[in-house]
Motif scaffolding. Sequence first.
Motif, mmCIF file in Angstrom:
data_model
loop_
_atom_site.group_PDB
_atom_site.id
_atom_site.type_symbol
_atom_site.label_atom_id
_atom_site.label_comp_id
_atom_site.label_asym_id
_atom_site.label_seq_id
_atom_site.Cartn_x
_atom_site.Cartn_y
_atom_site.Cartn_z
ATOM 1 N N TYR A 299 -8.225 -14.597 6.025
ATOM 2 C CA TYR A 299 -7.715 -13.533 6.907
ATOM 3 C C TYR A 299 -6.237 -13.287 6.610
ATOM 4 O O TYR A 299 -5.797 -12.137 6.461
ATOM 5 C CB TYR A 299 -7.929 -13.957 8.357
ATOM 6 N N ALA B 247 -5.613 -11.576 3.134
ATOM 7 C CA ALA B 247 -6.128 -10.209 3.007
ATOM 8 C C ALA B 247 -5.490 -9.237 3.981
ATOM 9 O O ALA B 247 -5.253 -8.070 3.628
ATOM 10 C CB ALA B 247 -7.646 -10.220 3.204
ATOM 11 N N TYR B 248 -5.205 -9.687 5.218
ATOM 12 C CA TYR B 248 -4.901 -8.736 6.273
ATOM 13 C C TYR B 248 -3.462 -8.776 6.786
ATOM 14 O O TYR B 248 -3.108 -7.973 7.644
ATOM 15 C CB TYR B 248 -5.855 -8.968 7.455
ATOM 16 N N ARG C 95 -11.521 -3.425 12.312
ATOM 17 C CA ARG C 95 -11.926 -3.660 10.908
ATOM 18 C C ARG C 95 -11.661 -5.121 10.529
ATOM 19 O O ARG C 95 -12.373 -5.706 9.700
ATOM 20 C CB ARG C 95 -11.173 -2.701 9.980
ATOM 21 N N PRO D 293 -13.042 -9.146 4.129
ATOM 22 C CA PRO D 293 -12.645 -8.061 3.214
ATOM 23 C C PRO D 293 -13.808 -7.316 2.587
ATOM 24 O O PRO D 293 -13.717 -6.106 2.362
ATOM 25 C CB PRO D 293 -11.803 -8.800 2.159
ATOM 26 N N ASP D 294 -14.934 -8.008 2.326
ATOM 27 C CA ASP D 294 -16.072 -7.314 1.707
ATOM 28 C C ASP D 294 -16.923 -6.548 2.701
ATOM 29 O O ASP D 294 -17.950 -5.963 2.339
ATOM 30 C CB ASP D 294 -16.941 -8.309 0.933
ATOM 31 N N GLY D 295 -16.539 -6.557 3.982
ATOM 32 C CA GLY D 295 -17.237 -5.778 4.998
ATOM 33 C C GLY D 295 -18.297 -6.539 5.755
ATOM 34 O O GLY D 295 -18.846 -6.013 6.737
ATOM 35 N N PRO E 169 -15.424 -0.871 1.718
ATOM 36 C CA PRO E 169 -14.485 -1.990 1.601
ATOM 37 C C PRO E 169 -13.791 -2.072 0.251
ATOM 38 O O PRO E 169 -12.665 -2.591 0.162
ATOM 39 C CB PRO E 169 -15.382 -3.216 1.831
ATOM 40 N N ASP E 170 -14.412 -1.574 -0.814
ATOM 41 C CA ASP E 170 -13.807 -1.678 -2.141
ATOM 42 C C ASP E 170 -12.986 -0.435 -2.513
ATOM 43 O O ASP E 170 -12.544 -0.297 -3.655
ATOM 44 C CB ASP E 170 -14.873 -1.938 -3.204
ATOM 45 N N ARG F 240 -9.592 -2.342 2.473
ATOM 46 C CA ARG F 240 -9.341 -3.682 3.005
ATOM 47 C C ARG F 240 -8.023 -3.727 3.791
ATOM 48 O O ARG F 240 -7.385 -4.779 3.886
ATOM 49 C CB ARG F 240 -9.325 -4.701 1.867
ATOM 50 N N ASP F 241 -7.636 -2.585 4.333
ATOM 51 C CA ASP F 241 -6.376 -2.483 5.091
ATOM 52 C C ASP F 241 -6.691 -2.155 6.552
ATOM 53 O O ASP F 241 -6.706 -0.992 6.950
ATOM 54 C CB ASP F 241 -5.478 -1.395 4.501
ATOM 55 N N LYS G 88 -1.121 -3.582 6.605
ATOM 56 C CA LYS G 88 -1.144 -5.009 6.886
ATOM 57 C C LYS G 88 -0.460 -5.315 8.218
ATOM 58 O O LYS G 88 0.434 -4.593 8.662
ATOM 59 C CB LYS G 88 -0.416 -5.795 5.781
#
Length: 864
Positions: A68, A71-72, A581, A586-588, A621-622, A638-639, A648
Motif C-alpha cells: 500500500y 503504490a499509493y 480505489r 494496484p492490480d484492481g 488498473p494498468d 494506480r493513483d 498519491k
Amino acid sequence: MAEAHPVGFQWVMEAKRRGATIIHVDPRFTRTSALADLHVPIRAGSDIAFLGGVINHVLSNDLYFHDYVVAYTNAANLIDEDFRDTDDLDGVFSGYDPEEHHYDPITWRYQSPAEPTEEERRLADELEDEERRQSAGQAQQESHQAAHSESHGSGGAPVNWKGRRDESLQDPHCVFQILKRHFARYTPQLVEETCGISPEQLRAVAEALTSNSGRERTSAFAYAVGWTHHSVGAQMIRTASILQLLLGNIGRPGGGILALRGHASIQGSTDIPTLFNILPGYLPMPHAALHRSLEEWVVDDEGKAGFWGNIRSYAVSLLKAYWGEAATAENDFCFDYLPRLTGDHSTYATVKAMIEGRCKGYFLVGENPTVGSANGKMQRLGMANLDWLVVRDLQMIESATFWKDGPEIETGELATEQIATEVFFLPAASHVEKAGSFTQTQRMLQWRDKAVDPPGDCRSDLQFYYELGQRIRAKLAGSTDEMDRPLLDLAWEYPVDEAGEPDGQAVLREINGTGPDGAALSSYTELKPDGSTSCGCWIYCGVYADEVNQARRRKPHWEQDEVAAEWGWVWPANRRILYNRASAAPDGTPWSERKKYVWWDPEAGKWTGRDVPDFVVDRAPDFVPEQGAKGPDAIGGRDPFIMQTDGKAWLFAPLGLADGPLPAHYEPPESPVHNPLYAQQNNPTRRRLVDPTNPINPSWSEVFPYVFTSYRLTEHHTAGGMSRTLPYLTELQPEPFCEISPRLAAERGLEHLGWATIVTARTAIEARVIVTDRVRSLRLGDQWVEQVGLPYHWGPNGLSRGDSPNDLVNITMDPNVYIQDKVGTCDIRPGRRPRGQALLAYVADYRRRAGLDPTNPSEGGVQG
C-alpha cells in the motif's frame, strides 16, 4: 466521545460488542475512558510526540503495509537534496526565515525527472515564482498569505511533477527514509518525558494498532474537535494521517480519520462556508492583488492532474448559480462581482480591527464569542467599540448583553453609558422549528422536516437572510451605480410560504445545480465551463438528482447492506468512503476477501463494488496517462488519490503547509516544559496576535506553573446558550468547576467542593473544586506537571451562571487555519476571586511577578 457525542458513541459500543479494541487518549479519565479497553492519559498539547512514538514503532519494526505504502503514497518520491530536517537545524526545516517567521518551501519539492518535459519545466518555474512571491514584503504577505494553506482549495497544493521515485525505498533522499530519520528520535523514553505516557502504554497502543491493520484488518481514528485547538493543530491531524497511511487505513472500510465536530453541521458550514477565505466546495476566495479576472483565478489549477483540474467548470457553474442570466462569457460570468481578499479577515483579526476602530459593524449568528471564543475580554472590548451589532440567537446570550452585565462593567474597564454600540437582538428559530439539512462529519447530508412553528418573532436564518437581501435590493431598485449591480443582478428568487419562509428544498436544488434544460444534475462530472450549467456547490452536485431530495432518504439499515447507500446522501456522488480505489490492490483485486469493498471487474471493464467508486469508472488498473495529459485524463490507473496532482497520498508535504513538510513536536505557546526534542520551543510559524489586550504568560514561569485546558460536558452545549437556560440541564450541572489531581490539591491547599481561583495574565476566574483521580499528575523526567481541567460552558447569563474559562486563554493560532491554542499555563489558589477593581490589581500583580512588560504584554512568551 461518550461525553460530547453520546449518540454517535453508540456505534463505538456496537463495535466493541463485536470485538473491536477501544483506546482512549485524553488528559482526563472520562465517560469514554470508563468504557474503553485502554485509557492513555496524556499531557495536553503533546499529541504529536505521542503519535510520533507510534510511527517510530511502526517504521523501526517494519510493521507498515508495504505494498500500500509503495503504490499509493509518496514514500518512494525523492526530495530535493538541499532539504534539511529539524534534526539538522535543531527544530526548524530548511527555508525558514526567522525574521518573518515564514518558510520558503523550495527545498521541500520533489526531485525533477531525469528528463523533464517542457510543460513540467514551465509548471516548475510557475510554482517556484508563486511560492517565492509570498516572501515579497509585508503588504503582499497580508493579502496573499491570509490562511494561505487553504488557498489551494480542495485539490491541495499542486506539485510541479510526479518526480523521481525509488520504489525500493532505500535512497536516502526518498520520503520513506526521511520519515524514518525524522521520527527516530520519538523513542518510548522521549514520549514518556514529553507526554507522561509510559513505554508500556505506548507499546500497548502501537501493538493494538499494528495487529489490527493490513490486508485483513483496519483501524480508525476519531478525534475531538479540540485537536484543532492548538498552535500545531493541523500538524496533529497530519501525524494521525501519516500513521494511518503507513498502516494502509485510508480509503478502506473500517479505516480513516473521523473528526468529531462541535455540533451537527460544522462540516456543512465549511462545505458551504462561513469562512473568509474559501467559497462553496472549497474553491479559494480570489485575492485582490493576484486575481483580476476569471482566467487569473483558475489558471493555476486548471488542467492539473486529477479532478481539481476541472476547477473552471466548478467556478463558472458557481457564478451562474449566483447571478444567473446576468453571468455571461462576455462579462467573465460576473467574476468582478465576487469579493476579494485584501488581508486576514479571520475572526481574531476582525476582533483586533474592532478594538482599533477599523471594523464598524458585526453579525453574530448562532455564536457567543464572549463565552465561546478565546480571550473573552478581547471579544467584549471589541464589540464595545462597534457602531452596531446584530445578534441572532435562541436566547439573550452574553454577546447580546455584555454592554450592561459583562465582567468589564464590574471592574470599571467599561461603562454602559460610554458604550456606543447599538445592539439588535433578533430571535432565531431552533433546528426543530425549521426545515433544512445537516452535513455531519462523514460528509452526509440529512434532511430534517420542521416539527413545530417557531414562536413569536423567531425566524429561521434562511428567512432572515433572504428577507434582508430582498429589502436591500428593493432600496437599491433603479440604481445606476455599478457598485450596486452585484446585489441587483443576483438570481435570488425562491418560493415562500404564507409566513414568508423560503422553500429550503428549492435552495438545496439550486446548490445541486441544473443543466441547459433546467433539470437537476446528477453528478459534478456533468458541470461545464461554458456557462451552460449552474451549481451552488460542486461537491453537492447530485444531492437533488432525478429531482428527488436525496438527503431526505431514510431507508432503515435492516433493509440495506452495511454501506447503507439509501440513508441520506454523502458528497461527492454519494460515495461513503473517499479515495476508495485504495481499498483494492494496484492490480484492481481486493486486498483481501474480508475487506473487499471496491474492485476492478475485467469482464465489464469498470470499477464496481459495495460503494460508488471514487475513481474514473472505466479507468483500468494498468492505464498509464499520455505525456501532457490534463485533469482527470492525467489520473493513472494506480493513483487512488484523485484530487492530488500526483495521485498519491502525502506522507511528506512538498508544498502547501505553513509550518513544515512533516509534523514536529513543539510546546504550546505557554508551557511549563522545555521542548525535549529541539531548542526551538514553539511552532516557529505560529500566528501571533500582538495587542495589549492579549498578554501571554512566559513559559517555564514559576508564577504560572500549571497547565490548563478546556473541554465539554454532556449536559451543556458549547457556549451554553442552548443549555444554561434549561432547568433540567442546570440541575444536572449547576455551576462551573475545575478538576485537579489529589497531588495538586495538597500542593495548593485546595478542598474538594470548595472554591478555587484560576489566574493567567489575561484574568482570573473562580470555580468549584473537584479533587479526582480522573486528572493524573504526570511525571516528565525529573519534573511533575499538573493539569487543571475546565469545562467551558459558563457565563453570567442563564439559570446556571459562572465565570467563563475562555477568558483565561491567550490567542495564539495555528498558522495554517488560524485556530487558537486552548492550552495555557496558570496558577490556582484556594478561595474566590477578587471583585471589581481588586480583580485588576490581582492580575496586574501576577503579571508583575511573572516579568511581563506592562507596555507590551503580548510579547511575554518565548521568542522564536
